[in-house]
Design a protein around this motif. Structure first.
Motif, PDB file in Angstrom:
ATOM      1  N   TYR A   6      58.507  72.296  73.659  1.00 49.46           N
ATOM      2  CA  TYR A   6      58.780  72.365  72.223  1.00 49.46           C
ATOM      3  C   TYR A   6      60.282  72.335  71.934  1.00 49.46           C
ATOM      4  CZ  TYR A   6      53.868  73.601  72.146  1.00 49.46           C
ATOM      5  OH  TYR A   6      52.513  73.595  72.318  1.00 49.46           O
ATOM      6  N   GLU A   7      61.081  72.971  72.795  1.00 46.97           N
ATOM      7  CA  GLU A   7      62.533  72.930  72.619  1.00 46.97           C
ATOM      8  C   GLU A   7      63.062  71.513  72.835  1.00 46.97           C
ATOM      9  OE1 GLU A   7      64.028  77.356  73.924  1.00 46.97           O
ATOM     10  OE2 GLU A   7      63.267  76.033  75.499  1.00 46.97           O
ATOM     11  N   LEU A   8      62.542  70.829  73.837  1.00 47.37           N
ATOM     12  CA  LEU A   8      62.961  69.446  74.100  1.00 47.37           C
ATOM     13  C   LEU A   8      62.589  68.526  72.942  1.00 47.37           C
ATOM     14  CD1 LEU A   8      61.984  69.185  77.874  1.00 47.37           C
ATOM     15  CD2 LEU A   8      64.289  69.373  76.911  1.00 47.37           C
ATOM     16  N   ILE A   9      61.379  68.694  72.421  1.00 51.56           N
ATOM     17  CA  ILE A   9      60.950  67.884  71.277  1.00 51.56           C
ATOM     18  C   ILE A   9      61.850  68.176  70.079  1.00 51.56           C
ATOM     19  CG2 ILE A   9      59.095  67.547  69.582  1.00 51.56           C
ATOM     20  CD1 ILE A   9      57.109  67.935  71.933  1.00 51.56           C
ATOM     21  N   GLY A  10      62.133  69.445  69.844  1.00 49.41           N
ATOM     22  CA  GLY A  10      63.010  69.823  68.734  1.00 49.41           C
ATOM     23  C   GLY A  10      64.384  69.178  68.849  1.00 49.41           C
ATOM     24  N   GLU A  11      64.937  69.174  70.051  1.00 49.43           N
ATOM     25  CA  GLU A  11      66.234  68.535  70.272  1.00 49.43           C
ATOM     26  C   GLU A  11      66.162  67.035  69.991  1.00 49.43           C
ATOM     27  OE1 GLU A  11      67.535  69.424  74.234  1.00 49.43           O
ATOM     28  OE2 GLU A  11      67.976  71.518  73.742  1.00 49.43           O
ATOM     29  N   ARG A  12      65.072  66.416  70.413  1.00 43.07           N
ATOM     30  CA  ARG A  12      64.918  64.975  70.172  1.00 43.07           C
ATOM     31  C   ARG A  12      64.792  64.684  68.680  1.00 43.07           C
ATOM     32  NH1 ARG A  12      61.157  64.975  75.093  1.00 43.07           N
ATOM     33  NH2 ARG A  12      62.617  64.491  76.745  1.00 43.07           N
ATOM     34  N   ILE A  13      64.035  65.511  67.976  1.00 41.69           N
ATOM     35  CA  ILE A  13      63.903  65.324  66.525  1.00 41.69           C
ATOM     36  C   ILE A  13      65.274  65.421  65.876  1.00 41.69           C
ATOM     37  CG2 ILE A  13      62.988  66.292  64.374  1.00 41.69           C
ATOM     38  CD1 ILE A  13      60.539  67.246  66.060  1.00 41.69           C
ATOM     39  N   GLN A  14      66.027  66.468  66.228  1.00 38.21           N
ATOM     40  CA  GLN A  14      67.354  66.657  65.632  1.00 38.21           C
ATOM     41  C   GLN A  14      68.259  65.481  65.951  1.00 38.21           C
ATOM     42  OE1 GLN A  14      68.428  69.310  63.457  1.00 38.21           O
ATOM     43  NE2 GLN A  14      69.833  67.616  63.130  1.00 38.21           N
ATOM     44  N   SER A  15      68.159  64.958  67.156  1.00 37.56           N
ATOM     45  CA  SER A  15      68.970  63.807  67.543  1.00 37.56           C
ATOM     46  C   SER A  15      68.660  62.596  66.662  1.00 37.56           C
ATOM     47  CB  SER A  15      68.723  63.472  69.013  1.00 37.56           C
ATOM     48  OG  SER A  15      69.425  62.309  69.380  1.00 37.56           O
ATOM     49  N   TYR A  16      67.377  62.338  66.430  1.00 39.92           N
ATOM     50  CA  TYR A  16      66.994  61.221  65.559  1.00 39.92           C
ATOM     51  C   TYR A  16      67.432  61.473  64.119  1.00 39.92           C
ATOM     52  CZ  TYR A  16      64.350  58.736  69.117  1.00 39.92           C
ATOM     53  OH  TYR A  16      63.986  58.025  70.236  1.00 39.92           O
ATOM     54  N   LEU A  17      67.304  62.711  63.651  1.00 33.28           N
ATOM     55  CA  LEU A  17      67.754  63.018  62.289  1.00 33.28           C
ATOM     56  C   LEU A  17      69.248  62.764  62.160  1.00 33.28           C
ATOM     57  CD1 LEU A  17      65.736  66.264  61.424  1.00 33.28           C
ATOM     58  CD2 LEU A  17      65.217  63.891  60.817  1.00 33.28           C
ATOM     59  N   ASN A  18      70.025  63.164  63.165  1.00 36.71           N
ATOM     60  CA  ASN A  18      71.469  62.908  63.159  1.00 36.71           C
ATOM     61  C   ASN A  18      71.742  61.406  63.160  1.00 36.71           C
ATOM     62  OD1 ASN A  18      71.870  65.683  63.283  1.00 36.71           O
ATOM     63  ND2 ASN A  18      72.338  65.690  65.463  1.00 36.71           N
ATOM     64  N   GLN A  19      71.002  60.684  63.999  1.00 35.85           N
ATOM     65  CA  GLN A  19      71.171  59.232  64.106  1.00 35.85           C
ATOM     66  C   GLN A  19      70.894  58.551  62.771  1.00 35.85           C
ATOM     67  OE1 GLN A  19      68.895  57.583  67.338  1.00 35.85           O
ATOM     68  NE2 GLN A  19      68.999  55.511  66.514  1.00 35.85           N
ATOM     69  N   TYR A  20      69.863  59.009  62.062  1.00 33.53           N
ATOM     70  CA  TYR A  20      69.481  58.416  60.777  1.00 33.53           C
ATOM     71  C   TYR A  20      70.184  59.060  59.589  1.00 33.53           C
ATOM     72  CZ  TYR A  20      65.622  56.405  63.513  1.00 33.53           C
ATOM     73  OH  TYR A  20      64.868  55.739  64.440  1.00 33.53           O
ATOM     74  N   ASN A  21      71.029  60.063  59.881  1.00 35.16           N
ATOM     75  CA  ASN A  21      71.763  60.785  58.835  1.00 35.16           C
ATOM     76  C   ASN A  21      70.811  61.389  57.800  1.00 35.16           C
ATOM     77  OD1 ASN A  21      74.144  61.803  57.775  1.00 35.16           O
ATOM     78  ND2 ASN A  21      74.436  60.054  56.411  1.00 35.16           N
ATOM     79  N   VAL A  22      69.779  62.059  58.297  1.00 36.03           N
ATOM     80  CA  VAL A  22      68.777  62.720  57.457  1.00 36.03           C
ATOM     81  C   VAL A  22      68.838  64.213  57.737  1.00 36.03           C
ATOM     82  CG1 VAL A  22      66.297  62.936  56.996  1.00 36.03           C
ATOM     83  CG2 VAL A  22      67.276  60.694  57.486  1.00 36.03           C
ATOM     84  N   SER A  23      68.835  65.016  56.689  1.00 31.63           N
ATOM     85  CA  SER A  23      68.878  66.468  56.878  1.00 31.63           C
ATOM     86  C   SER A  23      67.500  66.992  57.261  1.00 31.63           C
ATOM     87  CB  SER A  23      69.347  67.154  55.591  1.00 31.63           C
ATOM     88  OG  SER A  23      68.324  67.091  54.605  1.00 31.63           O
ATOM     89  N   GLN A  24      67.493  68.180  57.838  1.00 28.53           N
ATOM     90  CA  GLN A  24      66.220  68.828  58.169  1.00 28.53           C
ATOM     91  C   GLN A  24      65.386  69.032  56.901  1.00 28.53           C
ATOM     92  OE1 GLN A  24      66.395  72.439  60.483  1.00 28.53           O
ATOM     93  NE2 GLN A  24      67.806  71.554  61.968  1.00 28.53           N
ATOM     94  N   LYS A  25      66.048  69.398  55.823  1.00 28.25           N
ATOM     95  CA  LYS A  25      65.338  69.640  54.566  1.00 28.25           C
ATOM     96  C   LYS A  25      64.689  68.360  54.049  1.00 28.25           C
ATOM     97  CE  LYS A  25      65.884  71.450  49.925  1.00 28.25           C
ATOM     98  NZ  LYS A  25      66.786  71.989  48.926  1.00 28.25           N
TER      99      LYS A  25
END
Length: 115
Positions: A6-25
């Motif tokens: 779950y931590e690895l998946i979370g890191e990957r999600i955050q990486s894609y959000l950063n790449q796409y310039n999308v906030s968590q919200k």
């Protein structure tokens, strides 16, 4: 300390959000979860099931394999939960085993904190 799936998946999600310039919200709104739940997913503190993984991968326009990643153990699997998951073909059973593993990790963390 080895990171949980779950931590690895979370890191990957955050990486894609950063790449796409999308906030968590913004992403939380897109997949219809609260920002608090999204934050827990990113931190690896929320067990997510196969359907949620598919939904997140679809929203990120990636495959579930890209999100979950390929796990290649370097050594024989000694963790009984991971061993059972490898022997199980039913995805629902695998998800239940992942959830139990997550609960056991949380119980061990609580035990360490209580010391």
């Amino acid at each position: 300390m080895v990171k949980s799936l779950y931590e690895l998946i979370g890191e990957r999600i955050q990486s894609y959000l950063n790449q796409y310039n999308v906030s968590q919200k913004e992403f939380a709104e897109q997949i219809n979860v609260s920002p608090q739940v999204m934050n827990k997913i990113i931190q690896g503190k929320k067990a997510i099931n196969a359907m949620e993984i598919q939904q997140i991968a679809k929203a990120l326009s990636i495959s579930t394999d890209q999100l979950v990643g390929e796990v290649q153990p370097a050594a024989p699997i000694t963790d009984p939960v991971l061993y059972m998951m490898g022997k199980t073909e039913n995805e629902q059973t695998k998800e239940k085993l992942r959830f139990l593993d997550h609960i056991m990790e949380q119980m061990l963390r609580i035990k360490e904190i209580a010391k």
